[in-house]
Design an enzyme around this catalytic site. Structure first.
Site, mmCIF file in Angstrom:
data_model
loop_
_atom_site.group_PDB
_atom_site.id
_atom_site.type_symbol
_atom_site.label_atom_id
_atom_site.label_comp_id
_atom_site.label_asym_id
_atom_site.label_seq_id
_atom_site.Cartn_x
_atom_site.Cartn_y
_atom_site.Cartn_z
ATOM 1 C CB SER A 145 -0.942 -0.030 1.211
ATOM 2 O OG SER A 145 -1.775 1.116 1.225
ATOM 3 C CE1 TYR A 159 0.302 5.084 -5.777
ATOM 4 C CE2 TYR A 159 0.297 6.571 -3.885
ATOM 5 C CZ TYR A 159 0.838 5.481 -4.559
ATOM 6 O OH TYR A 159 1.891 4.797 -4.005
ATOM 7 C CE LYS A 163 -0.272 1.967 -4.015
ATOM 8 N NZ LYS A 163 0.252 0.607 -4.240
#
Length: 249
Positions: A145, A159, A163
């Site tokens: 992650s 993004y 994550k």
């Protein structure tokens, strides 16, 4: 002093293995005796990386496959090939990911959003799905992650969201795989000296933490090795920040 061969005869897969954290992980595991199935979308970089690993660790069996983790058939075929070659899977590192483009939420394009989620979330899910079908009891999976999976960063919403989702996948997988004594954990790196960090610095500045430097890929690889190994057998569902106390504290 010789490096202890703690992963001798073990088989691990690593995605995003051509450079950065994935390559550092591959080299860390190879140095400790592991056999490896390595994957990336960057054919030339992957072939060069494997050539160097084979030269430095000639006793290991290492395969390389160009795999787009956003493609189900490509992922499933790679794991079938891995089983055909090695006959088992002891552990996996799901590292492949992309940064995407910088944009405010009001400016995000559907195609940019979908591309990041398809690779970062979908790719991790596809690999997890395949791994959990074939992994040996007592195996271990590490998902990559990011500290962006723990906090927000303006301009990087696709993004960041992806994550965060990797952490959710990790926690669900840890619950489901626990009865088979398979552990699933996530690592949340901060700024690490990789090509992706170069992309970040083009778009924004990051503050320095109390340990006022960027991290090294080898420092992430060492934690991956711990989570894959025997000393972490009661650790599962963890999401460990590695950021020099910059963001996560």
């Amino acid at each position: 002093m010789a490096t202890p061969q703690i992963f001798l005869n073990k088989v691990f897969t690593v995605t995003g293995a051509a450079q950065g954290i994935g390559l550092a992980v591959a080299r860390y595991l190879a140095a400790r005796g592991a056999n490896l199935a390595l994957a990336d979308v960057k054919r030339q970089e992957l072939e060069l990386a494997v050539e160097k690993i084979n030269k430095d660790f000639p006793d290991n069996e290492v395969t390389s496959t160009v795999v787009d983790v956003s493609n189900t058939h490509a992922v499933d075929s790679w794991f079938a090939e891995t089983m055909s070659t090695f006959g088992k899977l002891d552990g996996a590192v799901n590292n492949a990911g992309i940064l995407g483009t910088f944009a405010k939420i009001t400016e995000i394009k559907d195609e940019d959003w979908q591309r990041v989620e398809r690779v970062n979330v979908g790719g991790t899910m596809r690999c997890l799905r395949a791994e959990l079908k074939i992994m040996e009891e007592g195996g271990s999976i590490v998902n990559l992650s990011s500290v962006a999976g723990l906090i927000g960063f303006p301009g990087l919403t696709p993004y960041v969201a992806s994550k965060h989702a990797v952490i959710g996948l990790t926690r669900c997988a840890a619950k489901e795989a626990g009865p088979r004594n398979i552990r699933v954990n996530a690592i949340c790196p901060g700024p690490i000296e990789t090509p992706m960090l170069d992309e970040v610095y083009v778009g924004t500045e990051l503050p320095k933490g109390p340990i006022a430097r960027d991290g090294k890929p080898e420092e992430i690889a060492a934690l991956v090795g711990y989570l894959l190994g025997e000393e972490s057998k009661y650790t599962s569902g963890a999401c460990v920040p590695v950021d020099g106390a910059c963001f996560a504290c």
